[in-house]
Design an enzyme around this catalytic site. Structure first.
Site, mmCIF file in Angstrom:
data_model
loop_
_atom_site.group_PDB
_atom_site.id
_atom_site.type_symbol
_atom_site.label_atom_id
_atom_site.label_comp_id
_atom_site.label_asym_id
_atom_site.label_seq_id
_atom_site.Cartn_x
_atom_site.Cartn_y
_atom_site.Cartn_z
ATOM 1 N N SER A 297 16.081 -13.094 -11.206
ATOM 2 C CA SER A 297 15.733 -12.639 -9.868
ATOM 3 C C SER A 297 15.577 -11.117 -9.880
ATOM 4 O O SER A 297 14.717 -10.600 -10.592
ATOM 5 C CB SER A 297 16.772 -13.120 -8.864
ATOM 6 O OG SER A 297 16.307 -12.947 -7.543
ATOM 7 N N ASP A 382 10.068 -22.225 -6.214
ATOM 8 C CA ASP A 382 10.894 -21.070 -5.862
ATOM 9 C C ASP A 382 10.445 -20.515 -4.508
ATOM 10 O O ASP A 382 9.303 -20.097 -4.346
ATOM 11 C CB ASP A 382 10.780 -19.990 -6.933
ATOM 12 C CG ASP A 382 11.932 -19.000 -6.889
ATOM 13 O OD1 ASP A 382 12.319 -18.603 -5.774
ATOM 14 O OD2 ASP A 382 12.427 -18.615 -7.963
ATOM 15 N N HIS A 411 14.919 -21.460 -6.619
ATOM 16 C CA HIS A 411 15.582 -20.251 -7.103
ATOM 17 C C HIS A 411 16.930 -20.641 -7.702
ATOM 18 O O HIS A 411 17.985 -20.183 -7.279
ATOM 19 C CB HIS A 411 15.740 -19.266 -5.938
ATOM 20 C CG HIS A 411 15.810 -17.837 -6.377
ATOM 21 N ND1 HIS A 411 14.779 -17.209 -7.049
ATOM 22 C CD2 HIS A 411 16.787 -16.908 -6.250
ATOM 23 C CE1 HIS A 411 15.117 -15.962 -7.304
ATOM 24 N NE2 HIS A 411 16.339 -15.758 -6.836
#
Length: 432
Positions: A297, A382, A411
């Site tokens: 991320s 995601d 995610h």
């Protein structure tokens, strides 16, 4: 420390908050999928989405399914509700005429509880081009910043953490001076006890404010590891302190000073990653050659950025990189986290100064400059880091690269993904 007596392996995995665990199963499942195994199409091809509702593995009869279809993160173009007599529904999803992603999100309510599923179809994703500008003085700007960093002494402070050490590894709380006097970088350093020369791995963090526990597990495989924070604060305080800071002083930090490229919050963060490498490569135990960086991320972004900024990095491993092509929203498609220009932020952030600033910090422009092999992992579903934004960065990377797709992931990651990345990094670093 509240968690000091947890097993070290548990502490390590707790610290990897950027690589989020697979969501827990629920008694009713609504599964959405696309009609091709790889969920990938050519522009102009039509996609069908398949929705299945089950309870205890059996179809839910006469399920009322509400669904929406549209470009990821944007308002849907289709909103409908249909009844699935046998718990299954086939939906004509349409197509895209330009490269991008089309997402179907479906909901069902059973016994008063709502359940949600989604699937995302990619249309020629490897032809997606970035929208963010590539400033002519980008390299000059960052060369000057690194020169300023090099002129600041590291002022290294290492504190042994006996309760975290193992039979094979010494663990330290590390404190370095960053790009200005009094501005610090903190992290957890793990060094093999056995005398010798070792490769090094820098772990860079996902978004948020938290303590860190270091990567002792990898260090026990004869690799020096350093896990850093980005906020210039100690990483071994009580977890409640970080919660308070995250909700208070550091709430919204990704946009701090966004109208000034020299004062933007991430300038110190990016240089802090280089400073961490300054330290790692200065260690007498470092083998002088093998250095890698990894994260997910925000950490996925920082992995690419660090590799683009620092030629000492030889490999990078990135899970679903944030901060990629953030201006996508200004061009009719999704932009990367932290979604500066989506419908909630565009009013405040769509200024000449802020758009100009983000160009110097967007992952896309560092990806253009990466020269070392990278392993990349993400999924089509995601909703935090839209795949459109990630492909915009990946597609301009000319260095050797491997993309491992787990299409249905959002995610979060399967254990298999974590193992794949760790094994790839260890293999590269140790040549085994």
């Amino acid at each position: 420390m509240r968690n000091r007596f947890l097993p070290l392996a548990v502490l390590f995995w707790l610290s990897l908050l950027t690589v989020v665990a697979q969501p827990a199963r629920r008694p009713v499942e609504i599964v959405v999928t696309a009609d091709r195994d790889d969920w990938t199409y050519k522009t102009g091809d039509k996609v069908q989405f398949l929705v299945t509702v089950t309870r205890n593995g059996n179809p839910v009869k006469n399920a009322s399914i509400r669904y929406e279809i549209g470009l990821e993160k944007l308002d849907p173009t289709v909103k409908e509700t249909k009844t699935a007599a046998d718990g299954k529904l086939t939906i004509d999803g349409g197509t895209l005429k330009t490269p991008g992603f089309l997402r179907c999100i479906a909901w069902v309510t059973v016994d008063g509880n709502e359940y949600r599923g989604l699937a995302t179809a990619g249309f020629d994703p490897q032809k997606i081009e970035p929208t963010v500008a590539n400033p002519q003085d980008f390299d000059t700007f960052w060369a000057a910043a690194k020169k300023e960093l090099a002129e600041v002494p590291m002022d290294t402070k290492m504190t042994l953490l006996p309760e975290r050490c193992t039979e094979k590894v010494n663990v330290y709380h590390l404190n370095l001076q960053n790009n200005r006097k009094g501005v610090r970088v903190y992290g957890i350093l793990s060094i093999p006890k056995k005398e010798g020369k070792y490769p090094a791995l820098l772990r860079v963090p996902g978004a948020g404010v938290r303590p860190y526990y270091g990567d002792v597990v990898t260090a026990e495989k004869d690799i020096i590891t350093l896990e850093i924070g980005i906020h210039g604060i100690s990483v071994i305080m009580d977890p409640a302190v970080y919660t308070d800071m995250g909700q208070g002083l550091l709430n919204g930090y990704p946009a701090y000073n966004m109208d000034d490229r020299d004062k933007f919050y991430y300038k110190r963060v990016y240089l802090g990653c280089v400073r961490a490498n300054d330290f790692l490569t200065s260690l007498p135990q470092y083998d002088g050659t093998n250095l890698a960086v990894t994260g997910g991320s925000q950490g996925g972004a920082l992995s690419i950025i660090t590799a683009g900024l620092d030629p000492r990095v030889k490999w990078l491993g990135a899970f679903y990189p944030a901060l990629s092509d953030v201006t996508g929203y200004l061009h009719g498609r999704a932009g990367g986290w932290p979604h500066y220009f989506d419908k909630n932020g565009v009013k405040w952030n769509n200024t000449k100064e802020k758009v100009a600033t983000v160009a110097y910090y967007d992952v896309v422009n560092f990806a253009r400059r990466v020269k070392v092999p990278g392993c990349y992992i993400w999924g089509y579903n995601d909703e935090t880091c839209p795949p459109t934004s990630m492909y915009a960065a990946y597609n301009v990377t000319t260095a050797p690269k491997e993309l491992k797709l787990y299409q249905d992931t959002g995610h979060w990651t399967y254990q298999e993904e974590k193992d794949l990345m760790n094994n790839w990094l260890i293999e590269k670093l140790t040549k085994k």
